[in-house]
Design a protein around this motif. Structure first.
Motif, short mmCIF file in Angstrom:
data_model
loop_
_atom_site.label_atom_id
_atom_site.label_comp_id
_atom_site.label_asym_id
_atom_site.label_seq_id
_atom_site.Cartn_x
_atom_site.Cartn_y
_atom_site.Cartn_z
N GLU A 40 -4.31 -9.09 -2.36
CA GLU A 40 -5.50 -9.68 -2.81
C GLU A 40 -5.69 -11.07 -3.31
O GLU A 40 -6.81 -11.72 -2.82
CB GLU A 40 -6.30 -8.80 -3.91
CG GLU A 40 -6.26 -7.40 -3.35
CD GLU A 40 -6.83 -6.45 -4.40
OE1 GLU A 40 -6.60 -6.71 -5.73
OE2 GLU A 40 -7.21 -5.05 -4.08
N ARG A 41 -4.68 -11.76 -3.84
CA ARG A 41 -4.86 -13.10 -3.99
C ARG A 41 -4.38 -14.11 -3.04
O ARG A 41 -4.44 -15.03 -2.83
CB ARG A 41 -3.68 -13.46 -5.28
CG ARG A 41 -4.18 -12.85 -6.56
CD ARG A 41 -3.28 -12.85 -7.71
NE ARG A 41 -3.75 -12.70 -9.05
CZ ARG A 41 -4.39 -13.96 -9.64
NH1 ARG A 41 -4.33 -15.10 -9.26
NH2 ARG A 41 -4.89 -13.74 -10.92
N GLY A 42 -3.85 -13.50 -1.64
CA GLY A 42 -3.58 -14.12 -0.66
C GLY A 42 -2.15 -14.62 -0.52
O GLY A 42 -1.75 -15.28 0.37
N THR A 95 -5.58 -11.59 8.04
CA THR A 95 -6.05 -10.88 6.76
C THR A 95 -7.28 -12.01 6.37
O THR A 95 -7.82 -13.01 6.73
CB THR A 95 -4.89 -11.23 5.62
OG1 THR A 95 -5.34 -11.00 4.39
CG2 THR A 95 -4.54 -13.05 5.64
N LYS A 96 -8.11 -11.07 5.70
CA LYS A 96 -9.42 -11.68 5.10
C LYS A 96 -9.23 -12.46 3.77
O LYS A 96 -10.22 -13.10 3.27
CB LYS A 96 -10.21 -10.57 5.00
CG LYS A 96 -10.17 -9.63 3.80
CD LYS A 96 -11.24 -8.32 3.76
CE LYS A 96 -10.93 -7.55 2.73
NZ LYS A 96 -11.94 -6.49 2.35
N TYR A 97 -8.11 -12.07 3.36
CA TYR A 97 -7.71 -12.54 1.93
C TYR A 97 -7.37 -14.18 1.85
O TYR A 97 -6.95 -14.56 2.79
CB TYR A 97 -6.58 -11.83 1.10
CG TYR A 97 -7.09 -10.54 0.95
CD1 TYR A 97 -8.21 -10.30 -0.18
CD2 TYR A 97 -6.33 -9.32 1.45
CE1 TYR A 97 -8.53 -9.13 -0.45
CE2 TYR A 97 -6.76 -8.04 0.99
CZ TYR A 97 -7.99 -7.72 0.16
OH TYR A 97 -8.38 -6.62 0.05
N ARG A 98 -7.70 -14.81 0.82
CA ARG A 98 -7.25 -16.17 0.80
C ARG A 98 -6.80 -16.66 -0.48
O ARG A 98 -7.26 -16.09 -1.64
CB ARG A 98 -8.80 -17.06 1.26
CG ARG A 98 -9.34 -16.75 2.54
CD ARG A 98 -8.48 -17.43 3.60
NE ARG A 98 -9.17 -17.19 5.11
CZ ARG A 98 -8.96 -16.25 5.88
NH1 ARG A 98 -7.96 -15.24 5.29
NH2 ARG A 98 -9.48 -16.02 6.97
N LYS A 122 -2.71 -7.06 2.95
CA LYS A 122 -3.49 -6.40 1.77
C LYS A 122 -2.41 -6.08 0.63
O LYS A 122 -3.21 -5.92 -0.45
CB LYS A 122 -4.42 -5.34 2.30
CG LYS A 122 -5.31 -5.72 3.40
CD LYS A 122 -6.01 -4.14 3.66
CE LYS A 122 -7.09 -4.48 4.66
NZ LYS A 122 -7.82 -3.24 5.30
#
Length: 549
Positions: free
Chosen positions: A186-188, A203-206, A268
């Motif tokens: 979640e923290r990318g 991934t949508k996480y950054r 993820k």
């Protein structure tokens, strides 16, 4: 927490039902904590209302304070100096390095690039010499900029708040909570650890602190390095061990449809992947592995049978990037398959090992596992190239971890040497102790500077050139970093004495890391094989380049 208290204030809280103590000029209310104290209530009641610093440090380390500080600290003594403001610290550091006409002034040279003109970054951390890389301590660096410093601050805060206070407990339980691994996703962070430009399409996480168009291999160094400050190989391998060597081959060489289906859930932190190469009878000798994959009669599946051993994270993994034999003997008969646990026929059992307890070291058995041909990574019988390309990334990860663990041993020793007194003076005042620290520091700094150079070369070369030119040097530095780690762990143990022999307490990090040494010296290529490889590879490459002997 901001209360300023006198020693008289604290002394008035000296009863079992109203119990305060002082540790290093900070005041803690332990009234309700007594029932949880593993040493019993009486120990706390004997120091009620008093300064218990000496007693505390005999049995505990800094992580214990961090774990309980937020809930138990009620203030600080009025005699405790307030921490300097960031602006004051920065002003002081600039005064120290301000050019003097007497000693000569460094004149900026015309024609330098923006990178070469970059000013040193603000100092950061505790400023113990050599306990952090020099660029943390306002030394100039051509490799690191403000984006690396911002990532460093972000990761360090997370590690110090959520990880360090709990590492000992997780190591004893031999498992890191799944929530911590999920936070990596979640923290990318997971997507930033595969040795390529940040894969934003998967991934949508950054990563919060770094614009991802700026992401480079030095950000990956910072990320791995800061997580390693926790001083636990098991923790680091749990979070990035299997992933950082199992996922890159899939991303780089897997078919697009396979990557698109599998990788987003891995990034993820919801699914886990590992690398399965080593076998009971084939470790560094990868070309002689025997785990077999035969095509089914209809040509739609590989049927896999065989065993893998010492596989990091395997016990928890959904996917296994697996080296198998699809052809004849030797390296030209090896392929790589992505094996999915859900296919059936995959059994895993946890192995008990000397170190890295919370990493999930695993023995795997494959029995008639049906693997779709679409799960082939790279080309059939050309898997050795996939494996060899991956080894550079794996070994660099080991190097980063070993050098930070060496710094942890050094830093713990330096801080302890300033507290512990023997024969009427502090340890640091004994020349023999300073000599030990000096030998630790010189090996750490020499190795780390070589690492920075190799990372820069990796960033400038394409993958094939890097594999050919840098493979030998990376192998050599892998051996250098593990011997440095072993040396620092031993010297730290000597400085701590008996405290580093028992688990927990002040010597906890040193004791734990000493157990982890062999887990770094052997996997990824043992030291002897690495050093031999380094010379053979260098001679082979330089002969092509026109070497004259």
């Amino acid at each position: 927490m901001s209360q300023r208290l006198s020693t008289a204030d604290v002394a008035s809280h000296n009863k079992a039902d109203n119990l305060w103590i002082i540790v290093d000029e900070d005041v803690y209310d332990l009234t309700k904590f007594q029932d949880e104290h593993p040493g019993g209530k009486k120990i706390l009641q004997r120091v009620a209302g008093k300064d218990a610093s000496e007693q505390f440090w005999k049995h505990h380390n800094e992580s214990t304070l961090k774990k309980y500080q937020k809930q138990l600290q009620v203030g600080s003594l009025d005699s405790k100096a307030a921490p300097p403001t960031p602006s004051a610290t920065l002003t002081a550091s600039k005064e120290i390095v301000k050019p003097s006409a007497k000693h000569g002034v460094v004149v900026p040279q015309p024609g330098l690039t923006a990178e070469e003109k970059a000013e040193a970054l603000d100092q950061y951390g505790d400023l113990v010499p050599y306990a952090d890389p020099s660029w943390y301590q306002s030394y100039h660096s051509p490799y690191f900029n403000q984006s690396h410093a911002d990532l460093r601050a972000e990761v360090r805060q997370w590690v110090e708040e959520d990880i360090m206070p709990n590492v000992t407990e997780w190591e004893e339980n031999k498992k890191v909570p799944d929530s911590i691994y999920k936070a990596m996703g979640e923290r990318g962070y997971l997507a930033g650890l595969i040795g390529v430009h940040y894969p934003t399409h998967l991934t949508k996480y950054r990563v919060q602190s770094v614009p991802l168009e700026k992401w480079d291999l030095f950000h990956e160094v910072v990320l791995t390095d800061e997580i390693s400050r926790a001083g636990s190989g098991g923790l680091v391998w749990n979070l990035i061990g299997g992933f950082s060597i199992g996922c890159p081959p899939l991303v780089k060489f897997g078919k697009k449809e396979l990557v698109k289906r599998i990788v987003p859930d891995i990034f993820k932190g919801e699914k886990r992947i590992c690398l399965a190469i080593t076998e009971p009878d084939a470790g560094s000798d990868v070309a002689n592995l025997t785990c077999e994959a035969k095509l089914s009669e209809d040509g739609k599946h590989y049927i896999v049978n065989g065993e893998k051993k010492w596989i990091t994270n395997g016990i928890w993994c959904d996917y296994f990037t697996t080296a198998v034999r699809t052809g004849g003997p030797g390296m030209n008969g090896v392929s790589v398959l992505l094996i999915e646990r859900s296919a059936g026929g995959v059994s895993t059992r946890k192995m008990d090992c000397q170190g890295v307890w919370s990493s999930g070291t695993t023995y795997i058995t494959f029995e008639d596992v049906k693997v779709p041909v679409e799960n082939l990574i790279g080309k059939e019988n050309q898997g050795f190239k996939v494996i060899m390309t991956n080894f550079n990334h794996e070994r660099i990860g080991i190097i980063i971890q070993c050098l930070r663990f060496s710094r942890v041993c050094y830093e713990e020793s330096m801080k302890y040497a300033h507290k512990r007194r023997t024969f009427g003076k502090k340890l640091i005042d004994h020349p023999v102790i300073r000599l030990k620290l000096a030998h630790m520091a010189r090996q750490i700094e020499a190795s780390y500077n070589w690492l920075e150079n190799l990372i820069y070369q990796c960033q400038k070369m394409d993958e094939m050139e890097a594999m050919l030119k840098l493979g030998g040097a990376i192998a050599s530095l892998k051996a250098q970093s593990t011997t440095t780690f072993e040396f620092c762990a031993r010297e730290a143990s000597q400085i701590f004495g008996g405290l580093s022999y028992s688990r927990g307490g002040q010597g906890a990090k040193v004791e734990r890391l000493y157990r982890d040494v062999r887990a770094y010296a052997i996997p990824g290529g043992s030291e002897e094989i690495m050093l031999d490889l380094s010379i053979r590879q260098a001679l082979r490459v330089h002969k092509v380049l026109g070497m004259k002997l």
